[in-house]
Enzyme design. Structure first.
Site, PDB file in Angstrom:
ATOM      1  N   LYS A 221      37.490 118.410  72.479  1.00 24.15           N
ATOM      2  CA  LYS A 221      36.544 119.516  72.627  1.00 24.15           C
ATOM      3  C   LYS A 221      35.450 119.470  71.567  1.00 24.15           C
ATOM      4  O   LYS A 221      35.546 118.766  70.556  1.00 24.15           O
ATOM      5  CB  LYS A 221      37.294 120.853  72.605  1.00 24.15           C
ATOM      6  CG  LYS A 221      38.072 121.082  73.898  1.00 24.15           C
ATOM      7  CD  LYS A 221      38.647 122.473  74.015  1.00 24.15           C
ATOM      8  CE  LYS A 221      39.269 122.682  75.405  1.00 24.15           C
ATOM      9  NZ  LYS A 221      39.906 124.006  75.540  1.00 24.15           N
ATOM     10  N   ARG A 255      48.054 120.376  75.608  1.00 24.91           N
ATOM     11  CA  ARG A 255      47.345 119.998  76.842  1.00 24.91           C
ATOM     12  C   ARG A 255      46.296 118.966  76.452  1.00 24.91           C
ATOM     13  O   ARG A 255      45.361 119.263  75.703  1.00 24.91           O
ATOM     14  CB  ARG A 255      46.705 121.229  77.487  1.00 24.91           C
ATOM     15  CG  ARG A 255      45.971 120.951  78.797  1.00 24.91           C
ATOM     16  CD  ARG A 255      45.396 122.232  79.374  1.00 24.91           C
ATOM     17  NE  ARG A 255      44.708 121.996  80.638  1.00 24.91           N
ATOM     18  CZ  ARG A 255      43.430 121.668  80.762  1.00 24.91           C
ATOM     19  NH1 ARG A 255      42.665 121.518  79.666  1.00 24.91           N
ATOM     20  NH2 ARG A 255      42.889 121.466  81.951  1.00 24.91           N
TER      21      ARG A 255
END
Length: 279
Positions: A221, A255
């Site tokens: 991210k 995740r």
């Protein structure tokens, strides 16, 4: 700490890995990579062999500013893949990344095992009753607004207090309806600035007060690649570093896009903490 996935109890006391499988053309990292049956099957096989407990399948990109996808388009993208994966990998524990109750219902009928909802039931108010009806585990994430508006929704009175209050309300509502297996996802990158994301990670252990499994999704991210002045393609090392921190702060599920490296994190974490399986 266990969840029941299609009759199988999965112990989350030892952290598990959720592999990401995006079948969208516009996801921030892997958009367009998996657009045919062969590439989807190869990637799924790879993640399962590398040690993923869950495969999280999404057909609607939730990256900041993502284009709206109609429910019909989302269903047309995802349902054939659910059927394909459950046929080719009968033991797969398939998570469906959707905030729409109809998509969730159709995918569960086709063999999916749990639902991962970025809105925690706030966008589609039929989602929680759908979870109750199907008696499946439910991942509820913290987000304000929608993927299209969330980056304008970063004002908080007190970041951690506000998010914990959000979960206390959402969990209470879900419990009242009869939902038992709940996982909380603080929502890294969703309605949060880079600085807020790091504060959230630093204080992730506070979420243990909810007495629920915690999912951490920091994989590749912008909080990583913007800090390192690189891009998502070159953010694996940073992802691994933050995954280990998430584990040390109590994350039960990572995740990730890169399963092998995350599994290695868990193995090292296990040895660091002398993990002993619960009886």
């Amino acid at each position: 700490m266990t969840i029941n996935c299609k009759g199988e109890l999965i112990d989350l006391n030892l952290p598990k890995i959720m592999g990401i499988l995006n079948i969208t053309p516009d996801s921030f990292f892997d958009g367009g990579k998996y657009k045919d049956e062969k590439s989807i099957l190869l990637q799924t096989k790879k993640m399962l062999e590398e040690g993923a407990t869950f495969i999280d399948l999404g057909a609607y990109s939730s990256r900041p500013g993502a284009e709206v996808v109609s429910e019909e388009e989302e269903l047309a993208r995802i349902l054939p893949i659910v059927e394909l994966l459950t046929r080719e990998f009968p033991q797969i524990v398939l998570s469906i990344d959707t905030f729409r109750s109809n998509i969730a219902s159709k995918c569960l009928e086709a063999g999916a095992a749990l639902i991962n909802d970025i809105s925690a039931g706030r966008i589609d108010h039929k989602m929680l009753p759908t979870i109750v009806k199907n008696r499946v585990p439910y991942i509820m994430m913290h987000m304000k607004g929608t993927p299209q508006t969330m980056q304008q929704e970063t004002n908080y009175k007190e970041l951690l207090t506000d998010i914990l209050y959000y979960f206390s309300e959402r969990v209470s509502t879900a419990r009242a309806l009869g939902i038992h297996d709940i996982i909380v996802d603080p929502g890294f990158g969703f309605a949060k600035t880079k600085e807020q994301n790091f504060e959230l990670l630093q204080k992730l252990d506070l979420f243990q007060s909810l007495n629920l499994p915690i999912l951490a999704g920091v994989s590749r991210k912008s909080m990583i690649y913007k800090t390192l002045e690189t891009n998502a393609e070159n953010a694996l090392n940073g992802t691994t570093a933050l995954n280990m921190i998430a584990l040390s702060k109590g994350a039960n599920i990572l995740r990730v896009h890169d399963v092998k490296e995350a599994v290695e994190c868990v193995k090292l974490y296990k040895n660091l903490n002398n993990y002993v399986p619960s009886s």
